[in-house]
Design a protein around this motif. Structure first.
Motif, mmCIF file in Angstrom:
data_model
loop_
_atom_site.group_PDB
_atom_site.id
_atom_site.type_symbol
_atom_site.label_atom_id
_atom_site.label_comp_id
_atom_site.label_asym_id
_atom_site.label_seq_id
_atom_site.Cartn_x
_atom_site.Cartn_y
_atom_site.Cartn_z
ATOM 1 N N PHE A 358 -1.975 6.375 -6.188
ATOM 2 C CA PHE A 358 -1.962 6.692 -4.767
ATOM 3 C C PHE A 358 -1.582 5.497 -3.902
ATOM 4 O O PHE A 358 -1.049 5.672 -2.793
ATOM 5 C CB PHE A 358 -3.337 7.231 -4.346
ATOM 6 N N PHE A 359 -1.848 4.297 -4.397
ATOM 7 C CA PHE A 359 -1.596 3.113 -3.594
ATOM 8 C C PHE A 359 -0.346 2.352 -4.032
ATOM 9 O O PHE A 359 -0.117 1.220 -3.587
ATOM 10 C CB PHE A 359 -2.837 2.215 -3.591
ATOM 11 N N LEU A 360 0.444 2.972 -4.891
ATOM 12 C CA LEU A 360 1.751 2.412 -5.187
ATOM 13 C C LEU A 360 2.597 2.429 -3.920
ATOM 14 O O LEU A 360 2.331 3.190 -2.981
ATOM 15 C CB LEU A 360 2.442 3.224 -6.286
ATOM 16 N N ARG A 361 3.633 1.611 -3.898
ATOM 17 C CA ARG A 361 4.523 1.604 -2.733
ATOM 18 C C ARG A 361 5.388 2.863 -2.787
ATOM 19 O O ARG A 361 6.193 3.038 -3.705
ATOM 20 C CB ARG A 361 5.383 0.345 -2.745
ATOM 21 N N GLY A 362 5.218 3.739 -1.817
ATOM 22 C CA GLY A 362 5.941 4.998 -1.785
ATOM 23 C C GLY A 362 5.109 6.059 -1.092
ATOM 24 O O GLY A 362 3.948 5.835 -0.737
ATOM 25 N N THR A 363 5.682 7.214 -0.902
ATOM 26 C CA THR A 363 4.978 8.328 -0.275
ATOM 27 C C THR A 363 4.208 9.099 -1.348
ATOM 28 O O THR A 363 4.818 9.588 -2.303
ATOM 29 C CB THR A 363 5.977 9.262 0.430
ATOM 30 N N PRO A 364 2.875 9.218 -1.225
ATOM 31 C CA PRO A 364 2.103 9.912 -2.261
ATOM 32 C C PRO A 364 2.251 11.438 -2.162
ATOM 33 O O PRO A 364 2.210 12.007 -1.069
ATOM 34 C CB PRO A 364 0.655 9.499 -1.970
ATOM 35 N N PHE A 365 2.384 12.070 -3.320
ATOM 36 C CA PHE A 365 2.432 13.523 -3.432
ATOM 37 C C PHE A 365 1.197 13.976 -4.211
ATOM 38 O O PHE A 365 0.887 13.423 -5.267
ATOM 39 C CB PHE A 365 3.687 13.970 -4.174
ATOM 40 N N ASP A 485 4.345 -5.113 0.426
ATOM 41 C CA ASP A 485 5.122 -5.271 -0.808
ATOM 42 C C ASP A 485 4.262 -4.944 -2.027
ATOM 43 O O ASP A 485 3.040 -5.122 -2.010
ATOM 44 C CB ASP A 485 5.626 -6.717 -0.933
ATOM 45 N N PHE A 486 4.917 -4.514 -3.069
ATOM 46 C CA PHE A 486 4.264 -4.314 -4.363
ATOM 47 C C PHE A 486 4.470 -5.569 -5.201
ATOM 48 O O PHE A 486 5.564 -6.111 -5.294
ATOM 49 C CB PHE A 486 4.881 -3.113 -5.084
ATOM 50 N N ILE A 502 0.801 -6.389 -0.624
ATOM 51 C CA ILE A 502 0.732 -7.634 0.134
ATOM 52 C C ILE A 502 1.515 -7.512 1.432
ATOM 53 O O ILE A 502 2.672 -7.071 1.449
ATOM 54 C CB ILE A 502 1.304 -8.797 -0.701
ATOM 55 N N SER A 503 0.877 -7.902 2.544
ATOM 56 C CA SER A 503 1.558 -8.039 3.833
ATOM 57 C C SER A 503 1.418 -9.484 4.293
ATOM 58 O O SER A 503 0.875 -10.328 3.565
ATOM 59 C CB SER A 503 0.969 -7.073 4.857
ATOM 60 N N ASP A 504 1.863 -9.790 5.488
ATOM 61 C CA ASP A 504 1.871 -11.175 5.954
ATOM 62 C C ASP A 504 0.493 -11.822 5.922
ATOM 63 O O ASP A 504 0.356 -13.004 5.612
ATOM 64 C CB ASP A 504 2.424 -11.241 7.385
#
Length: 560
Positions: A358-365, A485-486, A502-504
């Motif tokens: 669910f927390f991968l980079r992408g839109t969850p289905f 980012d992943f 990860i973000s800034d």
């Protein structure tokens, strides 16, 4: 990449025949979906993808369309669909439909005219070839088994069907056919549709030599994929499709794009790609050597799954956006497939899988029933199956020399019917799906796995999914969990899948022990905040976490 509205969505896939029956004929329908919009809103989803509801003889459960502009009567009417749109809009839920343009039903008016009148323009809307010495034009095997060619009555001609014989392929080499398709697509988008999931889109282009290849099975045939899937020249069709339809609307497009290699992703989902995102099946199909040859089982490991997920994420991140999933209408239930120890095919295993993807980079289905941990069934006879690919795989397994018992086991493990059994709403007769006998037999565990019971249980998987959705979309960490980012964590034990978003100014780690063994992982920092956890508490010893079987957690690292 630039932020797009569809990156923040949470998509819930509905298989309409099996979701909710409103008129008690045993078949789910559009009004049944409308009835459950409040439930979906409470869950937190923002978009629904509805599998085909167009007019169809339902040989392949709606993926054989006989009229693109009308609704199959068993699902309701166009007026019912308008009311669903209106209701969903009130709850802030968008709607995406399936788009099936590689083939139609053989009951489509175009095909009926093509068969009845060889001189009509519709003969060139499909792919017809002459036989060779009384045999089919070549030795290609369809995705569902048997030859891709079906003989035309009273002619030495055959028509091509990559899937079932009642699903003739459209001839995209014909520009007039393409224009008809574009007109149909634009008509649906003008109704206010949010977009499309696009079925089998990489099959539009066929190698025009139509030559045979060396056989790869005892049937003397060879898989048609080498000549019909993601072939050179498809880029012309996909560019034109996008230009004449999708580019005219601020819509989302999700490609079912098997056969696309990672070095081709830029063409499909890059800044000027054909689609908003695509499904990557490389890790979803880890349990079989080939998605269409179910008897070729694998003994996969967590490390292999981890590497496939990491490769997928890194490739997608380089160029665009992905669609994250662990279940759909063509896959078995995730908890039955990925949780090898049946003892953990419950809340613990299902929640671990939820955190994992669910927390991968992408839109969850989310596929219907996934949020309550629905599982595979076990049928004791091939006659109990509805899915045409299950029946074909059973016959192919027998041809390959397996016993009836072995063949049935392959089908039980992989059948598409596993995710097509009726949604389990409560523990009453027919699981609250219908007052009539359902079109497909229920899974017999509905008395213990159902929505009603899980709504009442604050510690249920259903509420865990609500928590995951809230954390991703409506928390102070949403920016990182959606757009961050992943980064793969490649230094863990083999049974652990760990990665970072990860973000800034933020680093969030997702950790999953995908095994029934106790494992350990060392953190970068012992200054952490646990954001989500599928056990009651974390066993933290300095920078070490002792992970129990199928333990999964999301943590914020306060020091990097």
């Amino acid at each position: 990449m630039r932020k797009k509205w569809w990156q923040k969505e949470i998509v819930y896939q509905i298989y309409p025949r099996s979701f909710k029956d409103s008129n008690n004929d045993g078949i789910g329908d559009i009004n049944g979906i409308t009835e459950k919009i409040p439930y979906l809103s409470k869950l937190g989803i923002t978009m629904i993808w509805i599998c085909p509801i167009y007019k169809s003889p339902m040989v392949d459960n709606g993926y054989d369309i006989s009229d693109y502009d009308d609704i199959n009567p068993e699902f309701g009417s166009l007026e019912d669909l308008d009311y669903l749109f209106e209701t969903a809009h009130k709850y802030g839920i968008k709607i995406m439909l399936d788009l099936v343009i590689n083939h139609t039903s053989d009951e489509h008016e175009w095909f009926k005219e093509a068969i009845n009148n060889p001189e009509s323009k519709y003969r060139d809307y499909y792919i017809f070839k002459e036989g060779i010495n009384g045999n089919p034009p070549n030795n290609w095997r369809s995705i569902f088994g048997g030859s891709v060619w079906e003989k035309v009555p009273d002619e030495d001609m055959y028509y091509l069907h990559v899937f079932d014989k009642k699903q003739p392929d459209l001839n995209f080499e014909n520009p007039e056919l393409r224009e008809e398709i574009y007109h149909m697509i634009n008509g649906w988008l003008e109704k206010g549709l949010a977009g499309f999931r696009i079925d089998s889109i990489t099959f539009l282009k066929k190698d025009q030599d139509y030559s045979s290849l060396p056989a790869d099975g005892p049937d003397g045939l060879v898989t048609c994929k080498f000549k019909t899937r993601n072939r050179p020249g498809i880029e012309k069709f996909l560019h034109e499709l996008k230009e004449k339809t999708f580019d005219k609307f601020d819509c989302v497009t999700v490609g079912e794009a098997p056969g696309v290699q990672y070095d081709e992703l830029d063409e499909f989902i890059g800044e000027n790609g054909y689609f908003s995102m695509i499904f990557d099946f490389k890790y979803a199909d880890i349990d079989v050597e080939s998605g269409s040859d179910w008897f070729k089982r694998t003994n996969w490991t967590t490390k292999e799954l981890r590497n496939l997920i990491f490769n997928s994420q890194e490739a997608l991140q380089k160029v665009g956006w992905g669609a994250s999933f662990i279940e759909n209408h063509d896959q078995p239930r995730a908890v039955s497939k990925f949780i090898k120890n049946t003892k953990y095919q419950n809340y613990i295993g299902a929640s671990a899988l939820g955190i994992l993807y669910f927390f991968l980079r992408g839109t969850p289905f989310i596929y219907q029933g996934q949020e309550i941990g629905m599982k595979n069934f076990e049928r004791d006879s091939i006659e109990a199956f509805n899915d045409i690919s299950s029946i074909d795989n059973y016959e192919r397994s027998l041809q390959e020399g397996y016993t009836e018992k072995e063949a049935l086991n392959f089908v039980n493990l992989r059948s598409r019917d596993n995710t097509r059994t009726p949604m389990q709403w409560d523990s009453e007769e027919n699981a609250g799906f219908s007052e009539a006998t359902p079109w497909l037999a229920l899974n017999d565990d509905f008395k213990t796995i159902n929505v009603q019971d899980q709504i009442a249980d604050s510690n249920s998987l259903l509420h865990f999914y609500e928590d995951m959705i809230h954390l991703r979309n409506d928390s102070r960490y949403s920016n990182t969990l959606i757009y961050g980012d992943f980064k793969a964590d490649k230094e863990t034990q083999d049974n652990i899948i760990s990665y970072y978003r990860i973000s800034d100014n933020e680093n969030i780690q997702i950790i999953v022990n995908l095994s029934d063994q106790n494992e350990k992982i060392k953190l970068q920092s012992n200054d952490i905040k646990v954001l989500l956890h599928n056990y009651k508490n974390t066993k933290l010893n300095g920078t070490d976490i002792n992970l129990r079987p199928y333990e999964a957690l999301v943590i914020k690292l306060n020091e990097i």
